[in-house]
Design a protein around this motif. Structure first.
Motif, mmCIF file in Angstrom:
data_model
loop_
_atom_site.group_PDB
_atom_site.id
_atom_site.type_symbol
_atom_site.label_atom_id
_atom_site.label_comp_id
_atom_site.label_asym_id
_atom_site.label_seq_id
_atom_site.Cartn_x
_atom_site.Cartn_y
_atom_site.Cartn_z
ATOM 1 N N THR A 266 -4.512 2.624 -0.813
ATOM 2 C CA THR A 266 -3.977 3.584 0.157
ATOM 3 C C THR A 266 -3.823 3.037 1.620
ATOM 4 O O THR A 266 -4.893 2.224 1.897
ATOM 5 C CB THR A 266 -5.071 4.709 0.272
ATOM 6 N N CYS A 267 -2.727 3.130 2.047
ATOM 7 C CA CYS A 267 -2.713 2.264 3.265
ATOM 8 C C CYS A 267 -3.729 2.971 4.446
ATOM 9 O O CYS A 267 -3.903 4.133 4.540
ATOM 10 C CB CYS A 267 -1.158 2.638 4.028
ATOM 11 N N TRP B 272 9.359 0.948 4.512
ATOM 12 C CA TRP B 272 9.097 1.970 3.705
ATOM 13 C C TRP B 272 10.064 2.729 2.943
ATOM 14 O O TRP B 272 11.017 2.590 3.154
ATOM 15 C CB TRP B 272 8.085 3.303 4.635
ATOM 16 N N ALA C 270 4.681 10.881 -1.251
ATOM 17 C CA ALA C 270 4.243 9.440 -1.158
ATOM 18 C C ALA C 270 5.217 8.430 -0.818
ATOM 19 O O ALA C 270 6.246 8.546 -1.020
ATOM 20 C CB ALA C 270 3.453 8.989 -2.348
ATOM 21 N N CYS D 129 0.876 -1.107 0.130
ATOM 22 C CA CYS D 129 0.123 -0.132 0.136
ATOM 23 C C CYS D 129 0.793 1.044 0.041
ATOM 24 O O CYS D 129 2.198 1.197 0.221
ATOM 25 C CB CYS D 129 -0.900 -0.044 1.212
ATOM 26 N N GLN D 130 0.208 2.338 -0.136
ATOM 27 C CA GLN D 130 1.019 3.765 -0.099
ATOM 28 C C GLN D 130 0.119 4.732 0.599
ATOM 29 O O GLN D 130 -0.804 4.606 0.868
ATOM 30 C CB GLN D 130 1.314 4.172 -1.479
ATOM 31 N N LYS D 131 1.022 5.790 1.032
ATOM 32 C CA LYS D 131 0.137 6.650 1.702
ATOM 33 C C LYS D 131 0.972 8.087 1.741
ATOM 34 O O LYS D 131 2.086 8.244 1.377
ATOM 35 C CB LYS D 131 0.236 6.500 3.323
ATOM 36 N N HIS D 132 0.447 9.164 2.048
ATOM 37 C CA HIS D 132 1.040 10.491 2.061
ATOM 38 C C HIS D 132 1.716 10.797 3.529
ATOM 39 O O HIS D 132 0.912 10.512 4.355
ATOM 40 C CB HIS D 132 0.052 11.523 1.497
ATOM 41 N N ALA D 133 3.024 11.144 3.450
ATOM 42 C CA ALA D 133 3.572 11.257 4.562
ATOM 43 C C ALA D 133 4.626 12.493 4.574
ATOM 44 O O ALA D 133 4.381 13.420 4.011
ATOM 45 C CB ALA D 133 4.264 9.992 5.276
ATOM 46 N N SER E 108 5.805 4.357 -0.054
ATOM 47 C CA SER E 108 4.996 2.864 -0.115
ATOM 48 C C SER E 108 5.709 2.030 0.773
ATOM 49 O O SER E 108 6.700 2.004 1.195
ATOM 50 C CB SER E 108 5.580 2.336 -1.733
ATOM 51 N N TRP F 104 2.176 8.803 -7.828
ATOM 52 C CA TRP F 104 1.211 7.854 -6.982
ATOM 53 C C TRP F 104 0.841 6.873 -7.615
ATOM 54 O O TRP F 104 0.445 6.951 -8.962
ATOM 55 C CB TRP F 104 -0.081 9.001 -6.656
#
Length: 287
Positions: free
Chosen positions: A285-286, A268, A258, A242-246, A260, A279
């Protein structure tokens, strides 16, 4: 006086024996610990390989710590054999006393265990040019397109003098040379690295991408300030869960927030070092 001298000699001998035993015991313990550590990291390190290729990796990894022996593994049936003296290599003097494999003997045994029969006979050259080969990769492609179980080869001018089994994540298992044992090594892409071949068809694995760049670190959390986990020495095939904004990261002329998650590494990686859009398409999305 004689009794005292004998007693002193006995104490001295006992001290020397204890010292020798302690030193050799420590050496044996260190060797055992090193082999155990190598065995622990010898496994399939990336997704996407066929079932046969994964079994070949497992079979080769079972031989961690076994001696390299010149000519070993080329008996009537696949398996370890006593080696021979290589006239050009003084380190092979003890190979006839050691039960083990040379590089192609290990590959032969691994794919025998994985596929049955004896599909990869002969030396490294014959294996690299085997009719069992289904796909080839040039040296210039590096490790990016490789999957666990692929065979890496070294040689020049049409010859092949060494072959090893890829694990993923820039690692390989190999029987390298006389005087050493089967071990896990970093893939050596320089020198006379000649490319790689795939013996079994690859399984289609969703969420599989490739990293790019060199010496790219993963982290415990999606932040460059969190502890480092694993370094990719070069392009590597990875599975993304999964991936997320951080944390935003700026590198190689790009800025991206982004990140992963790589389940095989428990770590990560910033999407800057994943080939594809900022993206990633098709990746959830995580939470």
């Amino acid at each position: 006086m004689a009794g005292r001298t004998t007693a002193v000699a006995a104490v001295t001998a006992l001290t020397l024996l204890t010292t020798w035993a302690g030193a050799h015991g420590a050496t044996a313990a260190t060797t055992t610990a090193t082999a155990a550590a190598a065995a622990g990291e010898c496994r399939v390190l990336a997704p996407g390989a066929s079932a046969v290729a994964q079994k070949a990796v497992a079979a080769a990894c079972e031989q961690i710590g076994v001696w390299y022996t010149w000519g070993g593994g080329h008996g009537p049936q696949p398996g370890p054999t006593y080696g021979q003296v290589d006239p050009s290599d003084p380190d092979s003097a003890h190979d006839p006393e050691r039960l083990g494999f040379d590089c192609s003997g290990l590959v032969r045994y691994a794919y025998h265990r994985a596929a049955g029969g004896d599909p990869l006979t002969g030396n490294a050259y014959h294996q690299f040019h085997s009719p069992q080969v289904q796909q080839r990769f040039t040296a210039a492609q590096g490790t990016a397109p490789l999957l666990p179980g692929d065979l890496l080869a070294w040689g020049s001018g049409g010859s092949v003098h060494h072959i090893a089994i890829y694990l993923g994540a820039g690692k390989m298992v190999e029987a390298r040379e006389s005087g050493t044992r089967i071990t896990v090594s970093d893939v050596r892409l320089g020198g006379d690295y000649a490319g790689a071949v795939r013996i079994a068809p690859a399984a289609q694995a969703p969420g599989t991408f490739s990293t790019w760049g060199t010496d790219v670190w993963t982290h415990e959390e999606p932040s460059t300030t969190s502890p480092r986990v694993h370094k990719f020495p070069g392009p590597t095939t990875v599975r993304i869960d999964c991936q997320k904004h951080a944390e935003p990261v700026t590198a190689e002329g790009y800025t991206n927030d982004a990140w992963s998650y790589l389940p095989e590494y428990g770590a990560w990686i910033t999407n800057i070092y994943i080939k594809g859009p900022a993206w990633l398409d098709g990746v959830r999305t995580c939470p």
